[in-house]
Design a protein around this motif. Structure first.
Motif, mmCIF file in Angstrom:
data_model
loop_
_atom_site.group_PDB
_atom_site.id
_atom_site.type_symbol
_atom_site.label_atom_id
_atom_site.label_comp_id
_atom_site.label_asym_id
_atom_site.label_seq_id
_atom_site.Cartn_x
_atom_site.Cartn_y
_atom_site.Cartn_z
ATOM 1 N N ARG A 63 -132.113 52.813 29.739
ATOM 2 C CA ARG A 63 -131.557 51.655 29.047
ATOM 3 C C ARG A 63 -132.546 51.047 28.056
ATOM 4 O O ARG A 63 -132.150 50.605 26.971
ATOM 5 N N ALA A 64 -133.819 51.021 28.395
ATOM 6 C CA ALA A 64 -134.821 50.430 27.510
ATOM 7 C C ALA A 64 -134.890 51.188 26.181
ATOM 8 O O ALA A 64 -135.100 50.583 25.131
ATOM 9 N N LEU A 65 -134.711 52.495 26.228
ATOM 10 C CA LEU A 65 -134.710 53.279 24.986
ATOM 11 C C LEU A 65 -133.528 52.907 24.106
ATOM 12 O O LEU A 65 -133.652 52.855 22.889
ATOM 13 N N ARG A 66 -132.388 52.648 24.716
ATOM 14 C CA ARG A 66 -131.205 52.294 23.927
ATOM 15 C C ARG A 66 -131.408 50.990 23.181
ATOM 16 O O ARG A 66 -131.038 50.864 22.025
ATOM 17 N N TYR A 67 -131.986 50.012 23.858
ATOM 18 C CA TYR A 67 -132.191 48.722 23.198
ATOM 19 C C TYR A 67 -133.307 48.784 22.166
ATOM 20 O O TYR A 67 -133.232 48.140 21.120
ATOM 21 N N GLY A 68 -134.325 49.544 22.456
ATOM 22 C CA GLY A 68 -135.436 49.677 21.514
ATOM 23 C C GLY A 68 -135.110 50.542 20.314
ATOM 24 O O GLY A 68 -135.769 50.446 19.284
ATOM 25 N N ALA A 69 -134.082 51.390 20.436
ATOM 26 C CA ALA A 69 -133.747 52.304 19.343
ATOM 27 C C ALA A 69 -133.316 51.553 18.093
ATOM 28 O O ALA A 69 -133.746 51.883 16.983
ATOM 29 N N VAL A 70 -132.480 50.568 18.254
ATOM 30 C CA VAL A 70 -132.005 49.817 17.092
ATOM 31 C C VAL A 70 -133.159 49.064 16.442
ATOM 32 O O VAL A 70 -133.284 49.040 15.218
ATOM 33 N N LEU A 71 -134.025 48.470 17.249
ATOM 34 C CA LEU A 71 -135.180 47.755 16.712
ATOM 35 C C LEU A 71 -136.131 48.713 16.002
ATOM 36 O O LEU A 71 -136.591 48.433 14.890
ATOM 37 N N ALA A 72 -136.407 49.861 16.605
ATOM 38 C CA ALA A 72 -137.299 50.842 15.987
ATOM 39 C C ALA A 72 -136.704 51.388 14.695
ATOM 40 O O ALA A 72 -137.421 51.593 13.708
ATOM 41 N N TRP A 73 -135.409 51.602 14.673
ATOM 42 C CA TRP A 73 -134.747 52.100 13.476
ATOM 43 C C TRP A 73 -134.859 51.078 12.350
ATOM 44 O O TRP A 73 -135.185 51.418 11.220
ATOM 45 N N ALA A 74 -134.605 49.810 12.661
ATOM 46 C CA ALA A 74 -134.689 48.752 11.653
ATOM 47 C C ALA A 74 -136.123 48.590 11.141
ATOM 48 O O ALA A 74 -136.345 48.457 9.929
ATOM 49 N N VAL A 75 -137.092 48.625 12.038
ATOM 50 C CA VAL A 75 -138.490 48.501 11.630
ATOM 51 C C VAL A 75 -138.897 49.695 10.768
ATOM 52 O O VAL A 75 -139.604 49.543 9.768
ATOM 53 N N GLY A 76 -138.434 50.883 11.113
ATOM 54 C CA GLY A 76 -138.725 52.076 10.311
ATOM 55 C C GLY A 76 -138.153 51.984 8.912
ATOM 56 O O GLY A 76 -138.813 52.349 7.935
ATOM 57 N N LEU A 77 -136.930 51.478 8.794
ATOM 58 C CA LEU A 77 -136.328 51.328 7.469
ATOM 59 C C LEU A 77 -137.082 50.303 6.628
ATOM 60 O O LEU A 77 -137.342 50.525 5.437
ATOM 61 N N VAL A 78 -137.445 49.189 7.239
ATOM 62 C CA VAL A 78 -138.214 48.171 6.512
ATOM 63 C C VAL A 78 -139.572 48.731 6.097
ATOM 64 O O VAL A 78 -140.033 48.498 4.972
#
Length: 86
Positions: free
Chosen positions: A55-70
């Motif tokens: 579950r922690a990976l699922r929640y962190g995925a969106v944050l990591a994706w957004a940080v990567g795009l920025v």
């Protein structure tokens, strides 16, 4: 991925006295390679994390994706803004 490579167009004012990264062939190539290679890597990594059973990976995925795009936008922006006349 479609708009960020246009950062290479910032090399237009580069003259013979320019020493910025954007004024080099390497800098212009980075402006299109960063989003075209980084975008698919982020998409695959984010999708894999969302589908992971942890579950922690699922929640962190969106944050990591957004940080990567920025990070990609900032990186290309810094390259495009590296024009420094002597």
């Amino acid at each position: 991925m479609l708009v960020l490579p246009l950062g290479a167009m910032a090399s237009d004012p580069c003259g013979s006295a320019a020493d910025g990264l954007i004024c080099t062939a390497r800098g212009q190539a980075l402006c299109w390679r960063i989003p075209w290679f980084g975008g698919p890597v982020l998409a695959v990594a984010g999708t894999a994390a969302i589908l992971a059973p942890v579950r922690a990976l699922r929640y962190g995925a969106v944050l990591a994706w957004a940080v990567g795009l920025v990070a990609m936008v900032v990186w290309v922006g810094e390259i495009a803004n590296s024009y420094h006349p002597r």
